[in-house]
Design an enzyme around this catalytic site. Structure first.
Site, PDB file in Angstrom:
ATOM      1  N   ASP A   1     -14.448 -45.764 -27.345  1.00 16.47           N
ATOM      2  CA  ASP A   1     -13.356 -44.798 -27.284  1.00 16.47           C
ATOM      3  C   ASP A   1     -13.857 -43.388 -26.991  1.00 16.47           C
ATOM      4  O   ASP A   1     -14.826 -42.921 -27.604  1.00 16.47           O
ATOM      5  CB  ASP A   1     -12.609 -44.811 -28.624  1.00 16.47           C
ATOM      6  CG  ASP A   1     -11.442 -43.845 -28.655  1.00 16.47           C
ATOM      7  OD1 ASP A   1     -10.466 -44.071 -27.915  1.00 16.47           O
ATOM      8  OD2 ASP A   1     -11.502 -42.857 -29.414  1.00 16.47           O
TER       9      ASP A   1
ATOM     10  N   GLU B   1     -14.442 -45.322 -22.290  1.00 15.09           N
ATOM     11  CA  GLU B   1     -13.292 -44.485 -21.959  1.00 15.09           C
ATOM     12  C   GLU B   1     -13.807 -43.062 -21.834  1.00 15.09           C
ATOM     13  O   GLU B   1     -14.348 -42.507 -22.788  1.00 15.09           O
ATOM     14  CB  GLU B   1     -12.217 -44.549 -23.037  1.00 15.09           C
ATOM     15  CG  GLU B   1     -11.018 -43.659 -22.696  1.00 15.09           C
ATOM     16  CD  GLU B   1     -10.159 -43.306 -23.889  1.00 15.09           C
ATOM     17  OE1 GLU B   1      -8.993 -42.916 -23.679  1.00 15.09           O
ATOM     18  OE2 GLU B   1     -10.648 -43.380 -25.035  1.00 15.09           O
TER      19      GLU B   1
END
Length: 626
Positions: A293, A330
């Site tokens: 993330d 990401e």
């Protein structure tokens, strides 16, 4: 089977720069540890904890307190007392401190504030012949365990209830399941991005044993399992790491406060804490990859960067396990160095999410132009992202007010189209809208079909978000289950956030059980009306991807886009084409074709062999040779 070239540059790619790092840091990591590989191998049969800030540590095991012995490097251990699976334990730092859970606990049965439970994940794994699979160019399916199925007793889905739906995903044709975070988080319901137990599996989902059953069931169906992990911050409730050691630093800041300490004194153990978590999931639990993330919030000015160190470590774990392992980042930096091998100065990720592709398709098909969609929406912008991935590639971003990104080299041998994960929907692009509405809820079924054809038959590695394959009616709203002190602040903050953006829709209260329940999928819709038509189209597109090599060709040089009109584009993949027409009204100038392989809408060929459509839709074509 294992492709080490994704991280370590093959010999055939000579590096003309003797220092492959384009931004060498004169201050290497201040806590070198040449034997780091052994430091983050988790020992499940003994009690130990890193607590350099404590003068003494006591452990309480099934109600019995015992002092721990100091060990080198700020560690404390309890020799002679084996950690037996099922035992409950907690730590007390110095005298007068509360009892705290283990930062490396695998199970928190009573929540983030309760005692930890001893678990050996290796003992939970079932015998398996699974040897893994490469996911580059495969179809990934993102799902949230709590809302993917209704689950038992109305409290949301579990690993076991999700297993009951795996055969449907096999029929759909996906290759991998990407689980949203399952690390222990406060309360019973949430997205998981406020987790605080980075080694633990959330109890409401079924804990470590439930995860083991899910992984075994997926592998038995030839489905890989990826896990979304959050290393850039911890949630605000139940985060006790700062009491144990210098896990955070005020030298860097993130949207959540102080950054995780990756380059300041004490950071070696913090880095090993994160690397150890990754090893747990990939080696001991047996998962096939991690989605990392918001890696742009991993502030690390040391060398090597944490991601590069992780990439190299994963390469060694591949050799150890004999399975390919995948790292997906990401990142909003629009920088291909993220997927460049570490030996060429990159971060060595196998793939990265390509938000610009999402923005280009979304803005073109919906007409939205607010916020980060400001520079997107035209057919030309759509053509750019489908062929070069990034719209902002060293160019000006109106949303950011500055030059942003770096270009993708279509000739590069260090990465290719499959290095970029593309999607029409994901948890962020749905859930971070005020009401959690899905894109198809503002489109006709034909427009939805046109948009997804560009993703599933485009050059990237496509990803679907749970339920989109049948145009699910359930939204995916933001929901949480914080305590009485933090919960109202979260609710108020959500309202203020969207009020500042001028969003007129009512914002569901994230703390309300109803908000969570409204997001649970209704699988019975799959067989009804336009839901069934959409599902059949998704299956057909994935089938075409599997049966025609042109649609899995990773060479960006063999992908092009012809803008037929502002409402119509032709995506060329070798001798095949994907015609997407958003309407309204008929296709103005259809391309010549020798045949239609599949269509959603009323596509047909004129007597002259040109495609004609009366309204929005999509067609997969065998193009006429020029």
């Amino acid at each position: 089977m294992i492709d080490p070239s994704r991280r370590q540059e093959p010999d055939r790619f000579p590096n003309p720069n003797p220092n492959p790092n384009p931004n060498p840091n004169p201050n290497p990591n201040p806590n070198p540890n040449p034997n780091h590989d052994s430091r983050f191998v988790r020992a499940y049969d003994r009690y130990e904890v890193w607590a350099p800030l404590a003068g003494s540590v006591t452990v309480r095991i099934d109600g019995v307190e015992q002092p721990m012995r100091p060990a080198p490097g700020g560690w404390f251990e309890l020799p002679g007392v084996p950690a037996v699976p099922g035992a409950r334990y907690a730590f007390r730092l110095d005298r007068g401190e509360p009892w705290l859970p283990d930062p490396r606990a695998l199970s928190q049965p009573d929540g983030v504030h309760g005692e930890s439970e001893v678990v050996d994940p290796r003992g939970l794994r079932e015998p398996s012949t699974w040897q893994g699979r490469s996911l580059r160019g495969g179809v990934i399916y993102e799902l949230h365990i709590g809302t993917f199925t209704p689950g038992p007793h109305g409290r949301g889905g579990t690993f076991d209830s999700a297993i009951d739906r795996l055969d449907e995903l096999v029929e759909l044709g996906v290759d991998a399941l990407e689980l949203m975070p399952i690390a222990t988080f406060p309360g019973h319901r949430g997205w998981g991005y406020d987790g605080v137990g980075l080694y633990a599996t959330h109890a409401d989902y079924g804990g470590p044993a439930g995860l083991a059953r899910f992984v075994a069931a997926a592998h038995a169906r030839d489905l890989a399992v990826l896990l979304d992990v959050v290393h850039n911050h911890l949630g605000p409730s139940g985060n006790y790491l700062g009491k144990f050691g210098p896990y955070f630093t005020d030298q860097h800041h993130t949207p959540w406060g102080e950054a995780v300490n990756l380059d300041q004194p004490g950071s070696r153990e913090v880095r090993d804490f994160l690397l150890g978590s990754a090893r747990l999931w990939l080696v001991d639990v047996g998962l096939d990859g991690l989605r990392l993330d918001a890696v742009h919030e991993l502030h690390d000015e040391s060398s090597p960067h944490l991601l590069a160190e992780l990439s190299d470590a994963v390469a060694s774990w591949e050799a150890e396990t004999g399975r390919p392992l995948t790292l997906i980042a990401e990142s909003d930096r629009n920088d291909p160095l993220t997927v460049t091998p570490t030996s060429a100065g990159g971060l060595g990720m196998d793939m990265q999410w390509a938000d610009d592709v999402h923005h280009g398709v979304h803005a073109w098909i919906t007409g939205e132009r607010g916020g980060y969609y400001e520079d997107f929406g035209s057919a030309d912008a759509l053509a750019t992202v489908l062929t070069t991935v990034f719209l902002h590639a060293g160019t000006y971003s109106s949303f950011r007010g500055r030059v942003w990104g770096a270009p993708v080299d279509r000739d590069s041998l260090r990465y290719d189209a499959h290095s970029f994960v593309t999607f029409l929907q994901d948890h962020d692009q749905v859930g971070n809208r005020a009401t959690g509405d899905r894109i198809h809820q503002s489109l006709t079924v034909q427009q939805h079909a046109a948009a997804i054809a560009l993703i599933l038959l485009g050059p990237g590695t496509p990803m679907l978000f749970q339920g989109e394959e049948w145009a699910a009616s359930a939204p995916f709203a933001y929901f949480s289950d914080h305590d009485d002190e933090l919960g109202p602040l979260v609710s108020a903050g959500r309202i203020e956030e969207f009020a500042a953006m001028g969003w007129g829709d009512a914002v569901p209260d994230p703390q309300s059980v109803a908000t969570f329940e409204s997001s649970i999928l209704h699988h019975e819709e799959r067989e009804i009306g336009d839901h069934a038509r959409t599902l059949a189209w998704y299956r057909q597109l994935i089938g075409l991807r599997r049966t025609h090599d042109e649609f899995t060709d990773p060479d960006l040089r063999r992908t092009s886009v012809e803008v037929l009109a502002e409402q119509s584009v032709l995506l060329r993949r070798g001798g095949l084409g994907v015609l997407a027409h958003r309407g309204p009204g008929p296709l103005a100038a259809g391309p010549p074709a020798d045949g239609i392989l599949a269509a959603f809408g009323d596509a047909s060929l004129s007597p002259e062999g040109r495609v004609q459509m009366s309204d929005a839709g999509a067609a997969v074509l065998r193009l006429r040779a020029e």
